[in-house]
Enzyme design. Structure first.
Site, short mmCIF file in Angstrom:
data_model
loop_
_atom_site.label_atom_id
_atom_site.label_comp_id
_atom_site.label_asym_id
_atom_site.label_seq_id
_atom_site.Cartn_x
_atom_site.Cartn_y
_atom_site.Cartn_z
N ASP A 1 0.82 -1.22 0.00
CA ASP A 1 0.00 0.00 0.00
C ASP A 1 0.85 1.27 0.00
OD1 ASP A 1 -2.28 -1.68 0.23
OD2 ASP A 1 -1.93 -1.81 2.37
N LYS B 1 2.24 2.07 -5.14
CA LYS B 1 2.96 1.60 -6.34
C LYS B 1 2.14 1.79 -7.61
CE LYS B 1 3.43 -2.43 -4.46
NZ LYS B 1 2.92 -2.14 -3.09
N GLY C 1 -4.32 -4.40 -4.30
CA GLY C 1 -5.30 -3.44 -4.80
C GLY C 1 -4.57 -2.18 -5.21
N HIS C 2 -4.78 -1.76 -6.42
CA HIS C 2 -4.17 -0.52 -6.89
C HIS C 2 -5.27 0.48 -7.22
CE1 HIS C 2 -0.25 -2.60 -8.43
NE2 HIS C 2 -0.26 -2.38 -7.14
N GLN D 1 2.11 -5.93 -2.93
CA GLN D 1 2.50 -5.98 -1.52
C GLN D 1 3.84 -5.25 -1.32
OE1 GLN D 1 1.51 -9.41 -2.83
NE2 GLN D 1 -0.50 -8.54 -2.56
N LYS E 1 2.62 10.41 -0.76
CA LYS E 1 1.75 10.93 0.31
C LYS E 1 2.44 11.86 1.29
CE LYS E 1 -2.13 7.79 0.30
NZ LYS E 1 -2.97 6.87 1.06
P1 IMP Z 1 -2.56 -12.82 1.98
O1 IMP Z 1 -1.62 -12.26 0.98
O2 IMP Z 1 -4.00 -12.58 1.63
O3 IMP Z 1 -2.27 -14.27 2.27
O4 IMP Z 1 -2.34 -12.05 3.37
C1 IMP Z 1 -1.11 -12.14 4.10
C2 IMP Z 1 -0.76 -10.80 4.72
O5 IMP Z 1 -0.42 -9.87 3.70
C3 IMP Z 1 -1.89 -10.14 5.52
O6 IMP Z 1 -1.31 -9.42 6.59
C4 IMP Z 1 -2.49 -9.17 4.52
O7 IMP Z 1 -3.15 -8.09 5.16
C5 IMP Z 1 -1.25 -8.72 3.79
N1 IMP Z 1 -1.51 -8.25 2.43
C6 IMP Z 1 -1.77 -8.99 1.33
N2 IMP Z 1 -1.94 -8.22 0.25
C7 IMP Z 1 -1.75 -6.96 0.66
C8 IMP Z 1 -1.75 -5.70 -0.02
O8 IMP Z 1 -1.94 -5.59 -1.23
N3 IMP Z 1 -1.49 -4.62 0.75
C9 IMP Z 1 -1.24 -4.70 2.08
N4 IMP Z 1 -1.22 -5.85 2.76
C10 IMP Z 1 -1.48 -6.97 2.05
#
Ligand code: IMP
Length: 436
Positions: A13, A16, A40-41, A222, A329
């Protein structure tokens, strides 16, 4: 052969999507190299806001080929929804390509992810519930389905029949519903029919673009601190967001990377569980979260907010071989009387200046701060570093010194145009970097 990797330096977040979107004008191809629809973008262009989970944000430019690379796990239902949404809003999606070798997130992966999190209760990871871990798990166990399998009903039936008894057993043990092989085969074959025109050999597409001398952007999802190998395990995702992941997941060699642009926010956020030493649980944190709209794009969960932490920054710069930084930001910090910057930790009475590999040590870390005077005025309209308030420049210089890498782009608002750009040259072409 210019290839630029865009990598998150925090817990995801970092913005990117904006970085990729900002650079996209100069590139021919954007490649997502890991993760899935957990990402999510949000991209803002004029009055339009696009929320994307799988399709690289370069899709918004008609000259760009958008590639979902081999290292991504693809939920075909999400991909189809996103393609339909984009077409419905007049975006040409014919140049969206998805790797034949990318693994498929099946409905049972989603069910397993959610059931497992419910079972872990108090010690849950806080996943996005999108089936990411179980899909990567099956990939490593060599029982996964790949995108190309969606094109062959026979293969689908064989492979789904092989795994479903075990999946149903596991789901049953966790109190979740079972899946039927026939329904899954029908569903997967329908996805294949719909996506056939997009399924392609992604590695050769990328290699051919590089051979033509085209600029390829490899977009990470991520961030470094959520990396399966380099984050605070087990509070991580199941892929490699680090720049090295761009090689395996994008199908390029390390020497084909020309530039690694790290992306970070002027403060820190984290979604889900896990240690976060500089976390703010007071009114200051709430204020930053509110002004920064810090809500998960995928899950709608409020993000945890904290002061910027330079300890993991140094680590992230090292493990990614970051050569330039985009700071996002900065505008959100306007109005705060004092800014705190984490520069070290105290763990069990001892000072620690490097990011510990043990999640337990990070859990016990008490941050050591350096304080900086803030600035009052809004900075959304600023377009050059010289026009930033003096205290904002001081904060920025401190971040740059701690990173040891030039900050070349500074975002002061969500729109493409709300960006301060310094002249810089990619690392391969640098001899004494001149920054304006
Ligand atoms: P997963 O990727 O859904 O298995 O989640 C594993 C961890 O990564 C959790 O703490 C999620 O909140 C975090 N996470 C996964 N995708 C994102 C993202 O795009 N942004 C921020 N945190 C993420």
């Amino acid at each position: 052969m210019p290839a630029t990797v865009i990598v998150g330096l925090q817990w995801g977040d970092e913005g990117k999507g904006k970085t990729t979107d900002f650079l996209a004008e100069q590139v021919a191809m954007v490649v997502r190299y890991q993760g899935g629809d957990n990402a999510g973008h949000t991209v803002v262009t004029g009055d339009e806001v696009f929320k994307l989970h799988l399709v690289p944000s370069g899709v918004l430019y008609p000259h760009i080929t958008s590639v979902i690379g081999t290292g991504v796990v693809v939920n075909p239902a999400t991909l189809i929804t996103e393609l339909d949404m984009l077409s419905g809003r007049g975006i040409d999606v014919s140049r969206v390509r998805v790797s034949r070798s990318a693994h498929v997130i099946m409905p049972y992966h989603v069910a397993l992810d959610r059931a497992n999190e419910a079972r872990l209760a108090g010690s849950k990871v806080g996943t996005t519930g999108r089936g990411i871990g179980p899909a990567y798990g099956d990939r490593a166990w060599r029982i996964g389905l790949r995108m190309e399998d969606l094109l062959d009903r026979e293969v689908l039936r064989t492979r789904i029949s092989q795994v479903i008894p075990d999946k149903n057993l596991l789901l049953g043990n966790m109190g979740a519903e079972a899946f039927s092989v026939d329904a899954l085969v029908d569903q997967a074959a329908a996805w294949g029919d719909r996506l056939a025109a997009h399924i392609d050999d992604a590695t050769w597409l990328v290699q051919a673009a590089l051979a033509r001398g085209e600029h390829v952007l490899l977009e990470g999802a991520q961030g470094t601190l959520l990396d399966l190998d380099h984050g605070s395990y087990p509070y991580v995702t199941s892929s490699n967001p680090v720049a090295g992941g761009a090689c395996t997941g994008g199908g390029i060699g390390p020497l084909q990377v020309d530039e690694v642009m790290g992306v970070m926010k002027a403060y820190a956020t984290r979604v889900g569980s896990g240690p976060f030493p500089t976390e703010l649980t007071d009114a200051i944190g709430l204020g930053i979260a509110e002004r920064g709209h810090e809500v998960g794009t995928t899950t709608g969960r409020p993000r945890r907010v904290g002061w910027f932490d330079a300890v993991p920054l140094r680590y992230a710069v090292a493990v990614n071989s970051v050569s330039s930084i985009m700071l996002n930001k900065l505008d959100i910090l306007s109005g705060l009387p004092t800014l705190r910057l984490g520069v070290g930790y105290e763990v069990d009475g001892r000072r620690l200046d490097h990011w510990p590999s043990s999640a337990q040590a990070i859990e016990r870390a008490v941050p050591i701060y350096e304080d900086f005077p803030g600035w009052e005025e809004p900075i959304h309209a600023v377009r050059s570093l010289a026009d930033l308030p003096e205290n904002a420049r001081r904060y920025l210089t401190a971040l740059e010194d701690l990173a040891g890498v030039p900050i070349v782009l500074v975002s002061v608002g969500p729109e493409r145009t709300q960006t301060i750009e310094r002249a810089w040259r990619p690392m391969r072409h640098r001899s004494g970097v001149a920054l304006s």
